[in-house]
Design an enzyme around this catalytic site. Structure first.
Site, mmCIF file in Angstrom:
data_model
loop_
_atom_site.group_PDB
_atom_site.id
_atom_site.type_symbol
_atom_site.label_atom_id
_atom_site.label_comp_id
_atom_site.label_asym_id
_atom_site.label_seq_id
_atom_site.Cartn_x
_atom_site.Cartn_y
_atom_site.Cartn_z
ATOM 1 N N CYS A 36 -89.890 -92.951 40.099
ATOM 2 C CA CYS A 36 -88.731 -93.437 40.926
ATOM 3 C C CYS A 36 -89.097 -94.201 41.791
ATOM 4 O O CYS A 36 -88.508 -95.279 42.337
ATOM 5 C CB CYS A 36 -87.876 -92.107 41.373
ATOM 6 S SG CYS A 36 -88.972 -91.071 42.416
ATOM 7 N N HIS A 47 -87.257 -87.947 45.755
ATOM 8 C CA HIS A 47 -86.757 -88.812 44.877
ATOM 9 C C HIS A 47 -86.325 -89.927 45.518
ATOM 10 O O HIS A 47 -85.768 -89.974 46.622
ATOM 11 C CB HIS A 47 -85.678 -88.215 43.930
ATOM 12 C CG HIS A 47 -85.267 -88.833 42.649
ATOM 13 N ND1 HIS A 47 -86.119 -89.121 41.821
ATOM 14 C CD2 HIS A 47 -84.027 -89.620 42.446
ATOM 15 C CE1 HIS A 47 -85.332 -90.198 40.831
ATOM 16 N NE2 HIS A 47 -84.046 -90.221 41.239
ATOM 17 N N HIS A 80 -81.865 -95.695 39.322
ATOM 18 C CA HIS A 80 -82.892 -94.883 39.761
ATOM 19 C C HIS A 80 -83.698 -94.382 38.412
ATOM 20 O O HIS A 80 -83.133 -94.458 37.279
ATOM 21 C CB HIS A 80 -82.687 -93.639 40.559
ATOM 22 C CG HIS A 80 -81.659 -92.455 39.882
ATOM 23 N ND1 HIS A 80 -82.225 -91.183 39.699
ATOM 24 C CD2 HIS A 80 -80.606 -92.555 38.735
ATOM 25 C CE1 HIS A 80 -81.090 -90.588 38.843
ATOM 26 N NE2 HIS A 80 -80.252 -91.305 38.353
#
Length: 253
Positions: free
Chosen positions: A155, A207, A219
């Site tokens: 990510c 994240h 993402h």
């Protein structure tokens, strides 16, 4: 102090000096680093671009002189490769395919020199696209812990490479990136290209993704994909539930 530079398409960076160790990141072609320690054919390094530490195999890079390393720090390469399929012809006439985000260091016309090694360009350098198109070029890239290329990415590596292709340098991990840029008060104030950060039950940033608009985020989670976003977090239609809790939004540029 000793220095090195990656002369392969991509080089894994590991947590410990072993091929079996966890890959924590990757070093791309043309990226340089300081060498802190040697251990049985492995070098402990810190990358020049994002100050990220790890171990790399001595078989996968070339040494870099102090003056050239300082030159790189003073005048970082501004050109980056856009397409995965761009190739370089090296001394033995074989072809080296470079991932997007590779740096063109010490560029002279169509020739790139990494110390004594000469690389001749085949093809053209792509023009910069809008940030949403750059991000969408990674769609369906599989999630890979420590990855930084179209062949596998995590990510924070995803947003780092998107911004690198736009000429901006982000730090490596999501928790580090959450300290960059300017905070945005709410999703209603967000713009395309803003970064959204998400926390776990302990309140730790785990994240990150990039906003395409105020309702959608791109993402890397399983793969690079587009999901719905609201003030609560990311809602996955595939899983019919919220998967990530929104913690903060920041504007990098």
């Amino acid at each position: 102090m000793e220095y090195g530079i990656c002369n392969l398409a991509v080089m894994p960076m590991r947590a410990e000096p072993s091929e079996r160790s966890e890959m924590v990141s990757q070093v791309l072609f043309g990226e340089a680093f300081e060498i802190l320690e040697w251990k049985e054919g492995w070098a402990q390094i810190v990358t020049a671009t994002d100050n990220y530490p790890g171990w790399v195999s001595r078989l996968q890079f070339t040494m870099l002189g102090h003056l050239n390393y300082q030159q790189l720090l003073q005048t970082p390469p501004k050109l980056t490769y856009k397409a995965i399929t761009q190739a370089w012809k090296i001394r033995d006439n074989s072809v080296l395919y470079l991932p997007a985000g590779s740096s063109l260091s010490f560029l002279n016309g169509t020739t790139c020199y990494l110390e004594k090694e000469k690389f001749e360009i085949i093809g053209q350098i792509g023009q910069s696209d809008s940030i949403d198109l750059v991000a969408k070029s990674f769609i369906n890239t599989p999630y890979l812990w420590g990855g930084r290329t179209h062949f596998g990415i995590d990510c924070s590596g995803f947003v780092q490479m998107v911004f690198k292709l736009k000429g901006m340098q982000l730090k490596r991990d999501a928790s580090m990136q959450a300290e960059q840029g300017t905070p945005i008060k709410s999703l209603s104030d967000a713009l395309i290209g803003d970064l959204a950060f998400f926390e776990n039950t302990d309140g730790k940033i785990t994240h990150v993704g990039m906003l395409l608009n105020r309702e959608n985020i791109i993402h890397a989670s399983g793969k690079v994909k587009i999901d719905a976003l609201d003030e609560k977090g990311i809602f996955s239609e595939e899983q019919s539930r919220y998967t990530h809790k929104l913690a903060a939004i920041r504007r990098i540029y």
